[in-house]
Design an enzyme around this catalytic site. Sequence first.
Site, PDB file in Angstrom:
ATOM      1  N   ASP A  41      -4.090  -4.902   0.590  1.00 53.18           N
ATOM      2  CA  ASP A  41      -4.473  -4.335   1.876  1.00 53.18           C
ATOM      3  C   ASP A  41      -5.911  -4.760   2.148  1.00 53.18           C
ATOM      4  O   ASP A  41      -6.847  -4.192   1.593  1.00 53.18           O
ATOM      5  CB  ASP A  41      -4.331  -2.815   1.828  1.00 53.18           C
ATOM      6  CG  ASP A  41      -4.729  -2.136   3.127  1.00 53.18           C
ATOM      7  OD1 ASP A  41      -5.160  -2.841   4.072  1.00 53.18           O
ATOM      8  OD2 ASP A  41      -4.631  -0.895   3.196  1.00 53.18           O
TER       9      ASP A  41
ATOM     10  N   ASP B 269       2.652   4.636   5.351  1.00 49.31           N
ATOM     11  CA  ASP B 269       2.456   4.071   6.687  1.00 49.31           C
ATOM     12  C   ASP B 269       2.415   2.540   6.660  1.00 49.31           C
ATOM     13  O   ASP B 269       2.387   1.904   7.707  1.00 49.31           O
ATOM     14  CB  ASP B 269       1.194   4.623   7.361  1.00 49.31           C
ATOM     15  CG  ASP B 269       0.016   4.765   6.425  1.00 49.31           C
ATOM     16  OD1 ASP B 269       0.079   4.252   5.288  1.00 49.31           O
ATOM     17  OD2 ASP B 269      -0.984   5.399   6.812  1.00 49.31           O
ATOM     18  N   HIS B 270       2.439   1.948   5.485  1.00 49.71           N
ATOM     19  CA  HIS B 270       2.554   0.504   5.313  1.00 49.71           C
ATOM     20  C   HIS B 270       3.984   0.151   4.920  1.00 49.71           C
ATOM     21  O   HIS B 270       4.726   0.999   4.421  1.00 49.71           O
ATOM     22  CB  HIS B 270       1.630  -0.007   4.205  1.00 49.71           C
ATOM     23  CG  HIS B 270       0.181   0.184   4.470  1.00 49.71           C
ATOM     24  ND1 HIS B 270      -0.691  -0.859   4.715  1.00 49.71           N
ATOM     25  CD2 HIS B 270      -0.584   1.318   4.497  1.00 49.71           C
ATOM     26  CE1 HIS B 270      -1.918  -0.387   4.894  1.00 49.71           C
ATOM     27  NE2 HIS B 270      -1.875   0.928   4.759  1.00 49.71           N
TER      28      HIS B 270
ATOM     29  N   ASP C 146      -2.038  -6.250   5.770  1.00 54.25           N
ATOM     30  CA  ASP C 146      -1.684  -6.533   4.379  1.00 54.25           C
ATOM     31  C   ASP C 146      -1.368  -8.027   4.271  1.00 54.25           C
ATOM     32  O   ASP C 146      -0.484  -8.528   4.971  1.00 54.25           O
ATOM     33  CB  ASP C 146      -0.471  -5.709   3.968  1.00 54.25           C
ATOM     34  CG  ASP C 146      -0.700  -4.224   4.191  1.00 54.25           C
ATOM     35  OD1 ASP C 146      -1.254  -3.579   3.283  1.00 54.25           O
ATOM     36  OD2 ASP C 146      -0.322  -3.722   5.272  1.00 54.25           O
TER      37      ASP C 146
ATOM     38  N   ASN D 218      -7.357  -4.522   5.056  1.00 51.76           N
ATOM     39  CA  ASN D 218      -7.928  -3.722   6.142  1.00 51.76           C
ATOM     40  C   ASN D 218      -8.618  -4.614   7.182  1.00 51.76           C
ATOM     41  O   ASN D 218      -9.707  -4.305   7.668  1.00 51.76           O
ATOM     42  CB  ASN D 218      -8.896  -2.675   5.590  1.00 51.76           C
ATOM     43  CG  ASN D 218      -8.193  -1.360   5.282  1.00 51.76           C
ATOM     44  OD1 ASN D 218      -7.352  -0.891   6.058  1.00 51.76           O
ATOM     45  ND2 ASN D 218      -8.528  -0.757   4.152  1.00 51.76           N
TER      46      ASN D 218
ATOM     47  N   GLU E 100      -3.940   1.879  -3.003  1.00 47.74           N
ATOM     48  CA  GLU E 100      -4.103   3.281  -2.615  1.00 47.74           C
ATOM     49  C   GLU E 100      -3.222   4.185  -3.491  1.00 47.74           C
ATOM     50  O   GLU E 100      -2.409   4.965  -3.005  1.00 47.74           O
ATOM     51  CB  GLU E 100      -3.802   3.484  -1.127  1.00 47.74           C
ATOM     52  CG  GLU E 100      -4.570   4.640  -0.529  1.00 47.74           C
ATOM     53  CD  GLU E 100      -4.484   4.718   0.982  1.00 47.74           C
ATOM     54  OE1 GLU E 100      -4.791   5.803   1.505  1.00 47.74           O
ATOM     55  OE2 GLU E 100      -4.133   3.723   1.644  1.00 47.74           O
TER      56      GLU E 100
ATOM     57  N   ASN F   3       0.872  -1.175   0.000  1.00 47.23           N
ATOM     58  CA  ASN F   3       0.000   0.000   0.000  1.00 47.23           C
ATOM     59  C   ASN F   3       0.908   1.222   0.000  1.00 47.23           C
ATOM     60  O   ASN F   3       1.460   1.606   1.025  1.00 47.23           O
ATOM     61  CB  ASN F   3      -0.924  -0.001   1.211  1.00 47.23           C
ATOM     62  CG  ASN F   3      -1.876   1.191   1.213  1.00 47.23           C
ATOM     63  OD1 ASN F   3      -1.518   2.284   0.815  1.00 47.23           O
ATOM     64  ND2 ASN F   3      -3.094   0.980   1.684  1.00 47.23           N
TER      65      ASN F   3
END
Length: 271
Positions: free
Chosen positions: A150, A250-251, A221, A152, A34, A7
């Site tokens: 991802d 942030d991943h 992920d 989530n 994303e 991501n």
Amino acid sequence: MKIATYNVNGVNGRLPVLLRWLAEDAPDIVCLQELKAPQDKFPQAALRDLGYDAVWLGQKSWNGVAILSRVGEIHETRRGLPGDDGNDGEDQSRYIEAAVAGVLIGALYLPNGNPHPGPKFDYKLRWFERLIDHAAGLLASGLPVILAGDFNVMPTELDVYKPERWTDDALFAPEVRAAYARLVDQGWTDALRHLHRDERIYTFWDYFRNAYGRDAGLRIDHLLLSPALAPRLIDAQVDRHVRGWEKTSDHAPVWVTLGDESAPAARKRRA
């Protein structure tokens, strides 16, 4: 063969980070999520300069998915999941599928679902059901398939730092965890958890409160392997250090290494 998911959290804004990681780690196939880029703004030329072809499904807002390959031509087979999620006909850019190097790749970005409860959470559950239905059809084909992206979803308490702090979050809601379990129970192998059964291993750390420095992370992920592909699993890891780079996502990238079709069965856990 190394297959990764990442991501990137804005493919153009973080392009230097992405290109650096691709150059240093050289994964063969990469699923991106994303993108935050319209279809005509995807950085195809920069990726091609590194030897990667790509198919992508762009969207200006928070979504967008892509598949990159440096090991063979990409044959796109699907854009979007089949079925209707009741989202007023709007099919968000969250799923793309392609055949690459003898493997069918499904790259996905499952909805976040917050705030929970609410309409966004309901949409997440509907989208998840569409994924589960499509995944069953992929398994029935008998092909070597990987679902990567991802999700989530934090599947278990082992996948989240201080689970008690996430009880009201859509990523840890019982309904979502149950949906993930139903998906895996179709016959998919969660590669990272399969080889790291009892480890707290994370793929995401938010930008606040020094989460990365404290290792206050989440595992959201995932790479799921079909029964035709799982015996080829050799390794699965997280490139955690990439999360520490300047102006990074942030991943962190997550990857698996697959042997050829004659490879022995994967280790049940790492030594």
